[in-house]
Design a protein around this motif. Structure first.
Motif, PDB file in Angstrom:
ATOM      1  N   LEU A  40       1.198   1.279  12.286  1.00  0.00           N
ATOM      2  CA  LEU A  40       0.882   0.274  11.222  1.00  0.00           C
ATOM      3  C   LEU A  40      -0.142  -0.510  11.147  1.00  0.00           C
ATOM      4  N   ALA A  41      -0.415  -0.918  12.317  1.00  0.00           N
ATOM      5  CA  ALA A  41      -1.722  -1.705  12.900  1.00  0.00           C
ATOM      6  C   ALA A  41      -2.939  -1.139  12.377  1.00  0.00           C
ATOM      7  N   ILE A  42      -2.924   0.240  12.625  1.00  0.00           N
ATOM      8  CA  ILE A  42      -4.229   0.984  12.483  1.00  0.00           C
ATOM      9  C   ILE A  42      -4.596   1.171  10.825  1.00  0.00           C
ATOM     10  N   MET A  43      -3.375   1.589  10.249  1.00  0.00           N
ATOM     11  CA  MET A  43      -3.173   1.780   8.593  1.00  0.00           C
ATOM     12  C   MET A  43      -3.747   0.236   8.112  1.00  0.00           C
ATOM     13  N   GLU A  44      -3.303  -0.755   8.476  1.00  0.00           N
ATOM     14  CA  GLU A  44      -3.891  -2.049   7.990  1.00  0.00           C
ATOM     15  C   GLU A  44      -5.246  -2.200   8.109  1.00  0.00           C
ATOM     16  N   ARG A  45      -5.753  -1.727   9.378  1.00  0.00           N
ATOM     17  CA  ARG A  45      -7.176  -1.851   9.564  1.00  0.00           C
ATOM     18  C   ARG A  45      -8.142  -0.831   8.407  1.00  0.00           C
ATOM     19  N   HIS A  46      -7.279   0.257   8.314  1.00  0.00           N
ATOM     20  CA  HIS A  46      -7.861   0.983   7.305  1.00  0.00           C
ATOM     21  C   HIS A  46      -8.105   0.500   5.989  1.00  0.00           C
ATOM     22  N   LEU A  47      -7.055  -0.253   5.614  1.00  0.00           N
ATOM     23  CA  LEU A  47      -6.924  -0.971   4.304  1.00  0.00           C
ATOM     24  C   LEU A  47      -7.916  -1.986   4.217  1.00  0.00           C
ATOM     25  N   GLU A  48      -8.127  -2.754   5.079  1.00  0.00           N
ATOM     26  CA  GLU A  48      -9.017  -4.029   5.085  1.00  0.00           C
ATOM     27  C   GLU A  48     -10.367  -3.381   4.914  1.00  0.00           C
ATOM     28  N   ALA A  49     -10.797  -2.389   5.594  1.00  0.00           N
ATOM     29  CA  ALA A  49     -11.974  -1.813   5.665  1.00  0.00           C
ATOM     30  C   ALA A  49     -12.316  -1.315   4.251  1.00  0.00           C
ATOM     31  N   ALA A  50     -11.393  -0.603   3.533  1.00  0.00           N
ATOM     32  CA  ALA A  50     -11.684  -0.082   2.366  1.00  0.00           C
ATOM     33  C   ALA A  50     -11.713  -1.090   1.300  1.00  0.00           C
ATOM     34  N   LEU A  51     -11.000  -2.504   1.292  1.00  0.00           N
ATOM     35  CA  LEU A  51     -11.013  -3.534   0.411  1.00  0.00           C
ATOM     36  C   LEU A  51     -12.420  -4.114   0.594  1.00  0.00           C
ATOM     37  N   ASP A  52     -12.884  -4.234   1.883  1.00  0.00           N
ATOM     38  CA  ASP A  52     -14.241  -5.067   2.057  1.00  0.00           C
ATOM     39  C   ASP A  52     -15.419  -3.912   1.668  1.00  0.00           C
ATOM     40  N   PHE A  53     -15.259  -2.810   1.530  1.00  0.00           N
ATOM     41  CA  PHE A  53     -16.356  -1.852   1.262  1.00  0.00           C
ATOM     42  C   PHE A  53     -16.296  -2.118  -0.395  1.00  0.00           C
ATOM     43  N   TYR A  54     -15.181  -2.104  -1.059  1.00  0.00           N
ATOM     44  CA  TYR A  54     -15.040  -2.450  -2.726  1.00  0.00           C
ATOM     45  C   TYR A  54     -15.783  -3.680  -2.938  1.00  0.00           C
TER      46      TYR A  54
END
Length: 377
Positions: free
Chosen positions: A261-275
């Motif tokens: 879950l923590a890894i998926m949260e980091r993936h999401l945060e990185a995607a949101l930051d990119f946009y």
């Protein structure tokens, strides 16, 4: 106490009442966070059965305490009142070919009816628990964005007094003994928008949301336990000739491993930051947070599991199937309390408007539920 022929005879003698109760409950609308009608009906029904101590708490849980003092340890037996459907009027129900068709009739109305019949039996006979105080709980907010509201409130109220927890939810011969945690987000994108012809070239929130969804669906899940993700709803825009200023979605990811879950949260945060670097407004609101399992008392858990396995063999002649899932048990399991989620009906189509259950599975399900609870009396 051991389940015997007298218990079976009582269940069979009350089969018509049980069926009528289920049919009545199934038609009462109960979307998550709006379970008032079912809660009121259930509480009144318990009072009519002699359960004058039954009450509705601040979270819309209906609670019937039995043998509870100010400080004795507690065992909880629960079934949730809410369904996934947004209906606020009577839910459509029909019976044909030995089945009951109704949205939510199985998940979790059939379990509620079975648990209420056990409550009626205990109130009629005056049986008192031997070791723990008992809480029979018809709880709120198990589904979707209910975010386990009812059981969270129950544990906030009774804390570490709760030593055992059983939720009745799901199909027969299935046992959830590991919690699948999840994070759920409402993600929104806002742009300048404008007229589709006159402002052509301005950024479209729907287009950016679609691109973000595509990005999230390219993420490789971590190789830890079972991890999934899903975009469940999308909305936005104004008209066919308007460049959308706003678009949003509901997105979740799940796993039976907290690290995943923590890894998926980091993936999401990185995607949101990119946009966000594109100069658009991207917001993410956490609307659901379900925890994974923590270590529990293995002695208690093993004893509960052994009793459930034996009851399954007695009433179904089959083995109990173990699985991970997202249920009311997420809260006790995350707090170190031994918990199982057990099924008491046979059905199909859960979470669809074509959901149905087999009428001939109801009596074996109540017998199994009695057997799972009588150990405490």
């Amino acid at each position: 106490m051991i389940f015997d022929a007298n218990h079976a005879a009582w269940i069979e003698a009350h089969a018509k009442e049980h069926l009528e109760l289920l049919l009545t409950l199934a038609k009462i609308p109960a979307p998550s966070n709006f379970e008032e009608k079912r809660a009121e009906f259930i509480c009144n029904w318990l009072w009519e059965c002699g359960g004058k101590d039954a009450y509705i708490d601040e979270a819309l849980n209906v609670i019937l305490p039995l043998g509870m003092t100010d400080e004795n340890p507690l065992a909880v037996f629960a079934a949730h009142t809410d369904v996934v459907f947004p209906d606020t009027e009577e839910l459509p129900l029909r019976m044909e070919d030995g089945k009951i068709f109704c949205p939510g009739v199985g998940d979790d109305t059939a379990s509620m009816a079975a648990l209420l019949m056990m409550a009626k039996y205990l109130l009629e006979t005056g049986l008192q628990p031997k070791k723990y105080g008992i809480l029979i709980v018809l709880d709120s907010g198990e589904e979707g964005l209910g975010n386990l509201k009812g059981i969270r409130h129950l544990f906030d109220t009774f804390g570490d007094r709760i030593r055992e927890f059983i939720s009745f939810d799901g199909g027969e011969c299935r046992c959830v003994n590991r919690a699948v945690g999840s994070k759920r987000y409402r993600i929104a994108i806002d742009t300048e928008g404008g007229h589709s012809y006159g402002a052509f070239g301005n950024r479209n929130a729907i287009a950016y949301l679609a691109s973000l969804i595509d990005t999230l669906y390219t993420i490789k899940v971590p190789p830890l336990g079972k991890t999934t993700y899903n975009v469940g709803t999308i909305s936005g825009g104004t008209s066919v000739n308007t460049i959308a200023q706003h678009a949003e979605m509901l997105y979740e990811f799940r796993s039976d491993e907290a690290e995943a879950l923590a890894i998926m949260e980091r993936h999401l945060e990185a995607a949101l930051d990119f946009y966000r670097t594109k100069g658009i407004t991207v917001t993410a609101e956490l609307v659901g947070d379900r925890p994974c399992s923590a270590p529990v008392d293995e002695t208690i858990m093993n004893a509960m599991t052994a009793r459930a396995m034996a009851a399954t063999e007695r009433h179904y002649g089959r083995e109990l199937n173990f699985d991970a899932g997202s249920t009311d048990c997420n809260i006790p399991l995350s707090r170190g309390v031994a918990a199982l989620c057990l099924g008491v009906y046979r059905g199909r189509g859960a979470h669809t408007r074509e959901e149905n259950i087999d009428i001939d599975s109801l009596i074996p399900g109540v017998k199994f539920l009695f057997d799972a609870m009588l150990h405490h009396f």
